[in-house]
Design an enzyme around this catalytic site. Sequence first.
Site: not given
Length: 333
Positions: A174, A206
Amino acid sequence: MFKVLRLGFVAGVGISGWVGGGIYERRRREHREHQEHIHREHRDIRDYEMLGRIPGLPLGPKVSAATAIVPAGERGVAVADIPPEPVNAPRVAQIMRFGFPGLDHVRSHADYVLSYDRRNRVPHWVFEHLTKDSIQKSEGVERSNSEFKEDTSIHEFFRAKNSDYKHSGYDRGHMAPAGNHRRNQNMCDETFYLSNMAPQVGKGFNRDKWEHLERYARKLTKLYKNVYICTGPLYLPRKEASDGKMYVKYEVIGANNVSVPTHFFKVIVGETEDHQLELEAYVLPNQVIPDETPLNNFQVPVDSVERAAGLLFFDRLSRDKLSKINGKKIGWF
């Protein structure tokens, strides 16, 4: 006699046509001048309406594309006041209060705005506006209820697909994190569009250091009344040992050749209750980062991010309005 009459009739028609044409041309010219007058009087309205035609961008206050930042006093340029907080404006105007880095394939969602890179199938940039209230999780809103999905507002030639990430070894990372947008399920769901994703190393990045930076940005809402965040990918050069030359090299994944960025940036502006503005800029390599590495190790001058990304951040905000950059006081503050 008949020929004379016929010639007279033709001449009369020609003269009438000429006169009629002259009247028509004069009226056309008057109409055009009138339209130009309206154009001059309502230029701001025209700009406003043109921006409203950008797909996914709702109508709101006039916005500007990025322009060069000129320091105060240089070339006699006056410094504008800090743009006022658009409290009752549409959400997109609140998020983009300090300007757009660019207007290339802009998409606005309920709680964030992005510019999409059709060639690389990842965002150019993603913008968010956080407050203490906006990041609160509403009852019943769950990340687990959201699904990664194609962004059908992007032409199918340029979309990333879930199949591109499958077995790639990369996470769908994201840019606007779901954790920032949990006031309702729709806001959370919209962060799962693949247009908001870029391939990221999973464990060690991440799911670890990058997530630490996202969590840190949320915590800043305890210090600032407003937090503005711009996030995006970078493709940075490195020297090859074989010939000593600099190259930009990056992997692509899937049938749609989704680009894997070498680095990611996050630029943050926090506004205090007394309207002091403080900026922080981070660049993290897209690789496993030891968990004990402090986040401030990745702080960089904001202009270096701008040069690398080809963007100008917060273009409506003169740099001399900032009281701190990366935690260091500047100017007379």
